[in-house]
Write a protein that holds these residues in place. Structure first.
Motif, PDB file in Angstrom:
ATOM      1  N   LYS A 149       4.646   6.210 -21.054  1.00 36.70           N
ATOM      2  CA  LYS A 149       3.350   7.001 -20.986  1.00 36.70           C
ATOM      3  C   LYS A 149       2.352   6.256 -20.117  1.00 36.70           C
ATOM      4  CE  LYS A 149      -0.608   9.011 -22.635  1.00 36.70           C
ATOM      5  NZ  LYS A 149      -2.040   8.227 -22.547  1.00 36.70           N
ATOM      6  N   GLU A 150       2.012   5.067 -20.553  1.00 43.16           N
ATOM      7  CA  GLU A 150       1.090   4.199 -19.790  1.00 43.16           C
ATOM      8  C   GLU A 150       1.506   4.100 -18.356  1.00 43.16           C
ATOM      9  OE1 GLU A 150      -1.970   3.470 -20.905  1.00 43.16           O
ATOM     10  OE2 GLU A 150      -1.311   4.452 -22.772  1.00 43.16           O
ATOM     11  N   VAL A 151       2.697   3.994 -18.145  1.00 43.55           N
ATOM     12  CA  VAL A 151       3.224   3.629 -16.433  1.00 43.55           C
ATOM     13  C   VAL A 151       2.983   4.728 -15.802  1.00 43.55           C
ATOM     14  CG1 VAL A 151       5.073   2.709 -15.255  1.00 43.55           C
ATOM     15  CG2 VAL A 151       4.378   1.443 -17.397  1.00 43.55           C
ATOM     16  N   ARG A 152       3.402   5.862 -16.454  1.00 40.00           N
ATOM     17  CA  ARG A 152       3.245   7.151 -15.788  1.00 40.00           C
ATOM     18  C   ARG A 152       1.730   7.420 -15.461  1.00 40.00           C
ATOM     19  NH1 ARG A 152       7.252   9.012 -19.257  1.00 40.00           N
ATOM     20  NH2 ARG A 152       5.863   9.961 -20.627  1.00 40.00           N
ATOM     21  N   ASP A 153       0.945   7.309 -16.443  1.00 40.31           N
ATOM     22  CA  ASP A 153      -0.482   7.465 -16.253  1.00 40.31           C
ATOM     23  C   ASP A 153      -0.976   6.450 -15.029  1.00 40.31           C
ATOM     24  OD1 ASP A 153      -0.514   9.458 -18.264  1.00 40.31           O
ATOM     25  OD2 ASP A 153      -1.436   8.038 -19.646  1.00 40.31           O
ATOM     26  N   GLY A 154      -0.494   5.462 -15.200  1.00 44.64           N
ATOM     27  CA  GLY A 154      -0.975   4.484 -13.931  1.00 44.64           C
ATOM     28  C   GLY A 154      -0.556   4.780 -12.601  1.00 44.64           C
ATOM     29  N   LEU A 155       0.649   5.488 -12.650  1.00 45.65           N
ATOM     30  CA  LEU A 155       1.258   5.846 -11.222  1.00 45.65           C
ATOM     31  C   LEU A 155       0.552   7.271 -10.767  1.00 45.65           C
ATOM     32  CD1 LEU A 155       4.866   5.266 -11.859  1.00 45.65           C
ATOM     33  CD2 LEU A 155       3.532   4.110 -10.394  1.00 45.65           C
ATOM     34  N   ARG A 156       0.464   8.257 -11.853  1.00 38.86           N
ATOM     35  CA  ARG A 156      -0.290   9.520 -11.659  1.00 38.86           C
ATOM     36  C   ARG A 156      -1.698   9.375 -10.884  1.00 38.86           C
ATOM     37  NH1 ARG A 156       1.561  12.066 -15.786  1.00 38.86           N
ATOM     38  NH2 ARG A 156      -0.312  11.503 -17.111  1.00 38.86           N
ATOM     39  N   ASN A 157      -2.462   8.511 -11.530  1.00 38.48           N
ATOM     40  CA  ASN A 157      -4.157   8.339 -11.245  1.00 38.48           C
ATOM     41  C   ASN A 157      -3.951   7.142 -10.194  1.00 38.48           C
ATOM     42  OD1 ASN A 157      -3.901   5.801 -12.482  1.00 38.48           O
ATOM     43  ND2 ASN A 157      -4.736   6.787 -14.316  1.00 38.48           N
ATOM     44  N   ARG A 158      -3.322   6.823  -9.654  1.00 44.86           N
ATOM     45  CA  ARG A 158      -3.049   5.952  -8.513  1.00 44.86           C
ATOM     46  C   ARG A 158      -3.731   4.502  -8.842  1.00 44.86           C
ATOM     47  NH1 ARG A 158      -1.111  10.051  -7.230  1.00 44.86           N
ATOM     48  NH2 ARG A 158      -1.394  11.284  -5.052  1.00 44.86           N
ATOM     49  N   TRP A 159      -3.552   4.177  -9.945  1.00 43.86           N
ATOM     50  CA  TRP A 159      -4.091   2.970 -10.313  1.00 43.86           C
ATOM     51  C   TRP A 159      -3.214   1.924  -9.793  1.00 43.86           C
ATOM     52  CZ3 TRP A 159      -7.311  -0.813 -11.889  1.00 43.86           C
ATOM     53  CH2 TRP A 159      -8.425  -0.462 -12.624  1.00 43.86           C
ATOM     54  N   VAL A 160      -1.769   2.072  -9.926  1.00 49.84           N
ATOM     55  CA  VAL A 160      -0.882   0.937  -9.550  1.00 49.84           C
ATOM     56  C   VAL A 160      -1.184   1.044  -7.891  1.00 49.84           C
ATOM     57  CG1 VAL A 160       1.486   0.422  -9.141  1.00 49.84           C
ATOM     58  CG2 VAL A 160       0.743   1.403 -11.410  1.00 49.84           C
ATOM     59  N   LEU A 161      -1.025   2.035  -7.247  1.00 42.05           N
ATOM     60  CA  LEU A 161      -1.239   2.317  -5.741  1.00 42.05           C
ATOM     61  C   LEU A 161      -2.327   1.286  -5.317  1.00 42.05           C
ATOM     62  CD1 LEU A 161       0.294   3.163  -3.152  1.00 42.05           C
ATOM     63  CD2 LEU A 161      -1.289   5.320  -3.500  1.00 42.05           C
ATOM     64  N   ALA A 162      -3.639   1.695  -5.831  1.00 40.33           N
ATOM     65  CA  ALA A 162      -4.902   1.172  -5.411  1.00 40.33           C
ATOM     66  C   ALA A 162      -4.819  -0.323  -5.724  1.00 40.33           C
ATOM     67  CB  ALA A 162      -5.933   2.038  -6.194  1.00 40.33           C
ATOM     68  N   VAL A 163      -4.408  -0.819  -6.824  1.00 41.07           N
ATOM     69  CA  VAL A 163      -4.391  -2.348  -7.058  1.00 41.07           C
ATOM     70  C   VAL A 163      -3.376  -3.013  -6.085  1.00 41.07           C
ATOM     71  CG1 VAL A 163      -3.929  -4.011  -8.817  1.00 41.07           C
ATOM     72  CG2 VAL A 163      -5.341  -2.007  -9.319  1.00 41.07           C
ATOM     73  N   THR A 164      -2.318  -2.263  -6.017  1.00 41.85           N
ATOM     74  CA  THR A 164      -1.374  -3.045  -4.942  1.00 41.85           C
ATOM     75  C   THR A 164      -1.724  -3.280  -3.713  1.00 41.85           C
ATOM     76  OG1 THR A 164       0.517  -2.001  -6.544  1.00 41.85           O
ATOM     77  CG2 THR A 164       1.091  -2.887  -4.296  1.00 41.85           C
ATOM     78  N   LEU A 165      -2.269  -1.971  -3.022  1.00 43.81           N
ATOM     79  CA  LEU A 165      -2.998  -1.965  -1.740  1.00 43.81           C
ATOM     80  C   LEU A 165      -4.121  -3.203  -1.506  1.00 43.81           C
ATOM     81  CD1 LEU A 165      -2.704   1.708  -0.861  1.00 43.81           C
ATOM     82  CD2 LEU A 165      -1.361  -0.090   0.037  1.00 43.81           C
ATOM     83  N   LEU A 166      -4.891  -2.932  -2.754  1.00 46.06           N
ATOM     84  CA  LEU A 166      -5.980  -3.947  -2.689  1.00 46.06           C
ATOM     85  C   LEU A 166      -5.575  -5.502  -2.548  1.00 46.06           C
ATOM     86  CD1 LEU A 166      -9.102  -4.518  -3.041  1.00 46.06           C
ATOM     87  CD2 LEU A 166      -8.892  -4.429  -5.472  1.00 46.06           C
ATOM     88  N   LEU A 167      -4.581  -5.828  -3.504  1.00 45.56           N
ATOM     89  CA  LEU A 167      -4.206  -7.160  -3.692  1.00 45.56           C
ATOM     90  C   LEU A 167      -3.488  -7.486  -2.215  1.00 45.56           C
ATOM     91  CD1 LEU A 167      -2.850  -7.565  -7.209  1.00 45.56           C
ATOM     92  CD2 LEU A 167      -4.983  -8.265  -6.276  1.00 45.56           C
ATOM     93  N   ALA A 168      -2.552  -6.780  -1.760  1.00 47.08           N
ATOM     94  CA  ALA A 168      -1.862  -6.980  -0.530  1.00 47.08           C
ATOM     95  C   ALA A 168      -2.821  -7.279   0.705  1.00 47.08           C
ATOM     96  CB  ALA A 168      -0.765  -5.887  -0.104  1.00 47.08           C
ATOM     97  N   THR A 169      -3.728  -6.297   0.986  1.00 47.29           N
ATOM     98  CA  THR A 169      -4.783  -6.282   1.892  1.00 47.29           C
ATOM     99  C   THR A 169      -5.424  -7.881   1.962  1.00 47.29           C
ATOM    100  OG1 THR A 169      -5.068  -3.999   1.906  1.00 47.29           O
ATOM    101  CG2 THR A 169      -6.600  -5.124   3.044  1.00 47.29           C
ATOM    102  N   LEU A 170      -5.948  -8.022   0.733  1.00 49.39           N
ATOM    103  CA  LEU A 170      -6.839  -9.316   0.480  1.00 49.39           C
ATOM    104  C   LEU A 170      -5.918 -10.495   0.833  1.00 49.39           C
ATOM    105  CD1 LEU A 170      -9.186  -8.282  -2.608  1.00 49.39           C
ATOM    106  CD2 LEU A 170      -9.863  -8.492   0.030  1.00 49.39           C
ATOM    107  N   ALA A 171      -4.626 -10.324   0.288  1.00 46.92           N
ATOM    108  CA  ALA A 171      -3.740 -11.810   0.562  1.00 46.92           C
ATOM    109  C   ALA A 171      -3.616 -11.707   1.994  1.00 46.92           C
ATOM    110  CB  ALA A 171      -2.626 -11.272  -0.245  1.00 46.92           C
ATOM    111  N   LEU A 172      -3.184 -10.406   2.696  1.00 49.73           N
ATOM    112  CA  LEU A 172      -3.034 -10.706   4.128  1.00 49.73           C
ATOM    113  C   LEU A 172      -4.111 -11.173   4.805  1.00 49.73           C
ATOM    114  CD1 LEU A 172      -0.837  -7.546   4.700  1.00 49.73           C
ATOM    115  CD2 LEU A 172      -0.176  -9.819   5.333  1.00 49.73           C
ATOM    116  N   SER A 173      -5.292 -10.738   4.632  1.00 51.30           N
ATOM    117  CA  SER A 173      -6.623 -10.955   5.382  1.00 51.30           C
ATOM    118  C   SER A 173      -6.728 -12.482   5.101  1.00 51.30           C
ATOM    119  CB  SER A 173      -7.645 -10.340   4.754  1.00 51.30           C
ATOM    120  OG  SER A 173      -7.572  -8.998   4.827  1.00 51.30           O
TER     121      SER A 173
END
Length: 276
Positions: free
Chosen positions: A10-34
């Motif tokens: 349920k917690e993982v589904r909520d994280g995927l639905r409200n874009r938490w996982v996507l937002a944090v992944t993109l943030l970490l990847a962008t900062l790491a690449l920069s």
């Protein structure tokens, strides 16, 4: 199905639905690449692998970012459910309080781990491909840094859960979470630096300094990443410190695990006795 597994899903589904996982992944990847591309510009002339430079940069960034994300995920995990009235409804089903706490914690830990591994992993692969191809022989410090980042995040998740079980309002939990983040990430090291300058080595020896650093999970994380490997320590300018910090990686890992277990154990005790 086991109630703990249901709550994790349920917690993982909520994280995927409200874009938490996507937002944090993109943030970490962008900062790491920069950081990777900016920091690896001079590596050709000094013959240092870009991943080594990235470990140094990302270790400094993660000390600020990962604990903050963990606190944002966890500060209202329990008190938020109580305010919305959903926790009483959940506990009316045949599920124990410890199962709710463990399920929610593991769900949030899974979200944070997934975002960290995918975000940093994609950035590492991209950096190596951009600098001439994959070389898995230099991945050990980078993989160790990703693992340590997951443990650092879990330790602050654990503290966030302790706060969430302790208070009765989300606003109070948010204030405490920011205060704890600020204390461990900024104030602790600044105060320690001031004490060291004033002491001039009279009372605080290298052995005492090692012990004092263990009382802050971000310092344990920094020691683990920046002094654990010779090439990383040299590039980070911590080669001298790594010779004095005679704490093996196994001890530092054990201390980080304690930083997860102790606050979570306290959260379990408080939640068990909490009146809803």
């Amino acid at each position: 199905m086991n109630p703990v597994l249901i709550i994790i899903q349920k917690e993982v589904r909520d994280g995927l639905r409200n874009r938490w996982v996507l937002a944090v992944t993109l943030l970490l990847a962008t900062l790491a690449l920069s950081l990777g591309f900016l920091g690896s510009a001079p590596t050709g002339s000094v013959k240092v692998d870009p991943l080594t430079v990235t470990v140094v940069s990302l270790s400094s960034l993660s000390i600020f970012l990962i604990p903050l994300i963990a606190m944002l995920l966890s500060y209202d995990a329990i008190v938020g459910e109580i305010e919305r009235g959903t926790l009483s409804l959940l506990l009316s089903y045949p599920v124990h309080r410890w199962q709710v706490l463990v399920g929610k914690f593991l769900g949030h830990a899974l979200i944070l781990s997934l975002s960290t591994v995918v975000g940093y992993g994609l950035a590492g692969i991209t950096l190596q491909v951009a600098h001439g191809g994959l070389d898995f022989s230099v991945w050990t410090p980078f993989l160790a840094m990703m693992g340590a980042s997951v443990l650092l995040g879990a330790s602050f998740l654990s503290m966030g859960y302790f706060i969430s079980t302790l208070v009765r309002e989300r606003a109070t939990a948010a204030g405490l979470a920011i205060g704890i983040w600020l204390f461990f990430v900024v104030i602790y090291d600044m105060a320690l630096l001031g004490i060291l300058v004033a002491d001039q080595g009279a009372m605080i020896t290298a052995s005492w300094l090692n012990i004092i650093l263990l009382f802050n999970p971000t310092d344990v994380y920094r020691l683990l990443n920046l002094t654990g490997y010779e090439n990383v320590a040299m590039f980070a300018g911590m080669a001298g410190l790594s010779e004095q910090a005679r704490l093996p990686a196994s001890v530092l890992m054990g201390v980080l695990l304690l930083w997860i277990a102790v606050p979570f154990g306290l959260a379990s005790l408080v939640f068990k006795r909490k009146a809803l």
